[in-house]
Write an enzyme that holds these catalytic residues in place. Structure first.
Site, PDB file in Angstrom:
ATOM      1  N   LYS A   1      34.116  46.103  47.721  1.00 14.70           N
ATOM      2  CA  LYS A   1      33.281  44.682  47.839  1.00 14.70           C
ATOM      3  C   LYS A   1      31.945  44.945  47.429  1.00 14.70           C
ATOM      4  CE  LYS A   1      36.012  41.836  50.096  1.00 14.70           C
ATOM      5  NZ  LYS A   1      37.428  41.498  49.739  1.00 14.70           N
TER       6      LYS A   1
ATOM      7  N   ASP B   1      35.765  35.529  46.838  1.00 13.77           N
ATOM      8  CA  ASP B   1      36.656  36.004  48.072  1.00 13.77           C
ATOM      9  C   ASP B   1      35.847  34.932  49.317  1.00 13.77           C
ATOM     10  OD1 ASP B   1      37.836  38.665  50.458  1.00 13.77           O
ATOM     11  OD2 ASP B   1      35.495  37.273  51.200  1.00 13.77           O
TER      12      ASP B   1
ATOM     13  N   SER C   1      46.111  39.823  40.828  1.00 11.63           N
ATOM     14  CA  SER C   1      44.670  40.509  40.356  1.00 11.63           C
ATOM     15  C   SER C   1      44.788  41.506  39.614  1.00 11.63           C
ATOM     16  CB  SER C   1      42.998  40.460  41.240  1.00 11.63           C
ATOM     17  OG  SER C   1      42.863  39.845  42.139  1.00 11.63           O
TER      18      SER C   1
END
Ligand code: 2IT
Length: 450
Positions: free
Chosen positions: A126, A166, A382
């Site tokens: 992330k 995101d 994805s």
């Protein structure tokens, strides 16, 4: 929780006292792992869990950019490559004012287990920045994204680490980020980032995948309960990409979203947010101002309640928190339980505080499903985008949608089976944690290092 898990958790609490979101997610995952740890003493022997809570690598970098008035700003950027045991690091980028290490780490940790659940070879990562996209011009966003990628590009690649969007990072930002990557590297490596535009390697269905996948997962839960989606009323929070996908798919399948919520309050549309006109209005509304959903109520003449959440109303069948972390705390959870609603389907990453989640799981009349399973269709598609990029092919929407559906059916059944295997009954929360953990643990053990 057994002594080993408790001692690792204690160390996490000491070490990450100033990162409550990360402590929260570790505690949540660990709360399901006792039977697995007891069945596999070899994990404790090599202290596998202490390794698992330590990111393999994490970068912090400076992102400097110039605004339209000629003022210079310095933000901080992060990329956390949490666990690469089962595949290249994969996970989104979040641009939001409140981003700091604790948010990036919690999301990276969740992503590791979520990605494992997809059944595809992707590790967990992330990243993001404390950049606040609110009120920024297009040119400012472009300059920020270029500066961000200038710092990040040397650490990522189609076989290394593949970022995506995101919160605060949508198709526009992905385009700018990819453009800068290409400029810096001088290669066509469009497999380096997902959520791309269709003209340069994006996948059909990716924008809708998280929401569609959540509804496919919901259908499996309903099937398990001998119930069906037909005619169901759904309350979502949020009205972003994910909530929007839920509205669209629910409408297609004969259900309707009757509540949505934003930072300003909530909207109640008893007729359902289920027409093209309404869905398109939301897209426009959010592009103009992502902080207010009130204009929807004004346009379609329905109720808007300012400054609060809609959880706990009796006139809904299914709740799907799809906005942000810790949306539902214990106080809201009690209202939810009292309302008699049966289905609590998490969608956003960690939308429920741990005490609230435990409380809801303890309600005999309720079925609770965890976000790391429910929202995994997003990152799953994805990974399908990555496959298309490396194959130099474009799959049809039908092909991608069929794969997504299959993936969600499998995630649900794997979770249910994992819980069953350990005698936990139909416990989707524990099942997802166990199933996600097992594959990562096995890969780490077999690779013998890290
Ligand atoms: O939370 C998530 O799974 C995402 N933001 C999507 C990550 C991805 O790589 O598509």
């Amino acid at each position: 929780m057994n002594a080993y898990l408790a001692s690792v958790l204690e160390n996490v609490k000491t070490k990450h006292g100033n990162e409550p979101e990360f402590v929260q997610t570790v505690e949540e995952v660990f709360s399901s792992l006792e039977p697995v740890i007891e069945k596999h003493p070899e994990y404790e022997k090599v202290d596998l869990l202490t390794r698992m809570v330590e990111p393999e690598r994490m970068f912090t970098f400076r992102v400097t950019w110039e605004d339209d008035q000629g003022n210079w700003h310095t933000n901080r950027g992060w990329r956390c490559q949490f666990n690469g045991a089962i595949g290249p690091y994969k996970g989104g980028l979040r641009f939001q004012k409140n981003v700091y290490e604790g948010i990036i780490k919690f999301l990276g940790f969740e992503q590791t287990f979520k990605n494992s659940l997809t059944g595809l070879p992707i590790g967990g990562a992330k990243g993001g920045s404390d950049f606040d996209p609110a009120g920024k011009s297009d040119a400012e966003v472009l300059r920020f994204c270029q500066s961000f990628m200038t710092a990040l590009y040397r650490y990522i690649g189609p076989d290394i680490d593949i970022p995506a969007g995101d919160m605060g990072v949508g198709a526009r930002e992905i385009g700018y980020l990819y453009g800068q990557y290409r400029r810096l590297k001088g290669v066509w490596e469009n497999g380096v980032i997902t959520g791309k535009g269709l003209s340069f390697g994006g996948s059909l269905i990716r924008p809708e995948a998280t929401g569609f996948g959540a509804v496919y997962y919901l259908c499996e839960v309903l099937k398990h309960e001998n119930d069906s989606i037909e005619g169901k009323r759904i309350a979502v929070s949020g009205y972003g990409n994910v909530a929007w996908g839920i509205m669209k798919k629910a409408a297609e399948l004969g259900a309707k979203v009757t509540y949505m919520a934003g930072p300003d309050g909530y909207v109640h549309d008893p007729d359902g947010i289920d027409t093209d006109e309404k869905l398109n209005f939301i897209l426009d509304m959010r592009a103009k101002d992502p902080m207010h959903c009130k204009p929807y109520a004004e346009k379609f003449g329905c109720e808007f309640v300012e400054g609060t959440k809609h959880w706990g109303h009796k006139d809904v069948d299914i709740l799907m928190p799809a906005a942000m972390q810790n949306d539902v705390n214990l106080e809201w959870a009690k209202k939810i339980a009292e309302s008699g609603v049966k289905y609590y389907i998490e969608v956003a990453n960690m939308p429920t505080t741990n005490d609230a989640l435990e409380f809801l799981r303890g309600q005999k009349h309720m079925v609770v499903a965890p976000s790391k399973a429910v929202n995994a269709g997003g990152v799953g598609v994805s990974a399908l985008e990555m496959s298309q990029n490396s194959e130099r092919l474009v799959w049809t929407a039908e092909e991608v949608d069929a794969q997504l559906k299959k993936m969600m059916v499998t995630i649900h059944s794997m979770s249910a089976e994992a819980a069953e295997e350990y005698g936990l009954g139909y416990d989707l929360v524990a099942g997802a944690n166990i199933a996600g953990f097992k594959k990562v643990a096995e890969a780490m053990m077999q690779q013998g290092q890290f």
